[in-house]
Design an enzyme around this catalytic site. Sequence first.
Site, short mmCIF file in Angstrom:
data_model
loop_
_atom_site.label_atom_id
_atom_site.label_comp_id
_atom_site.label_asym_id
_atom_site.label_seq_id
_atom_site.Cartn_x
_atom_site.Cartn_y
_atom_site.Cartn_z
N LEU A 1 0.83 -1.21 0.00
CA LEU A 1 0.00 0.00 0.00
C LEU A 1 0.86 1.27 0.00
O LEU A 1 0.39 2.32 -0.39
CB LEU A 1 -0.93 0.00 1.21
N HIS B 1 6.17 -9.86 4.86
CA HIS B 1 6.12 -8.50 4.31
C HIS B 1 5.86 -7.48 5.43
O HIS B 1 6.56 -6.47 5.53
CB HIS B 1 5.01 -8.46 3.25
N GLU B 2 4.85 -7.75 6.26
CA GLU B 2 4.50 -6.78 7.31
C GLU B 2 5.59 -6.70 8.38
O GLU B 2 5.91 -5.63 8.87
CB GLU B 2 3.15 -7.14 7.93
#
Length: 153
Positions: free
Chosen positions: A89, A130-131
Amino acid sequence: MAIRKILTEKETALRTVCRPVTEFDARLWQLLDDMADTLHKADGVGLAAPQVGVLRRLFIMDLGDGVVEAINPRLVDPQGVQEDVEGCLSCPGEYGITRRPMTVTLVAQDRHGKEFTLTGSELLARCICHENDHLDGVLFKEHVVRMLGPGEI
Ligand code: NI
């Protein structure tokens, strides 16, 4: 509940090593609730605190079956390898093929400070990795094998 602004990779918050969460209080819960609203509005699968400008070690995920909140996470026991399409994002419009573990186990605290473990494979493993990377100022592009061109998205 409120929508928070999602920062892009140009912001230093996306390149910063975050500090642990120490207070499991109403302020934390407000942040988590706001992040869930923000993630759902953006139609994403994961959101880390530095993406909304909070330099603390926590992220949320929602792969379609409810929000998982991971506070002070660590990853253990990575197994295997997968390559698949990934975006972020904070990097709108950019996608690439990344290499990640096929399976990984997340150890984290919930919003009350209670430790839990969650083992994920495929998309969930990619999302966890990823996070978690965001908390160390690492973006998915560092794991990209090949960025996708405009015609491939
Ligand atoms: Ni991201």
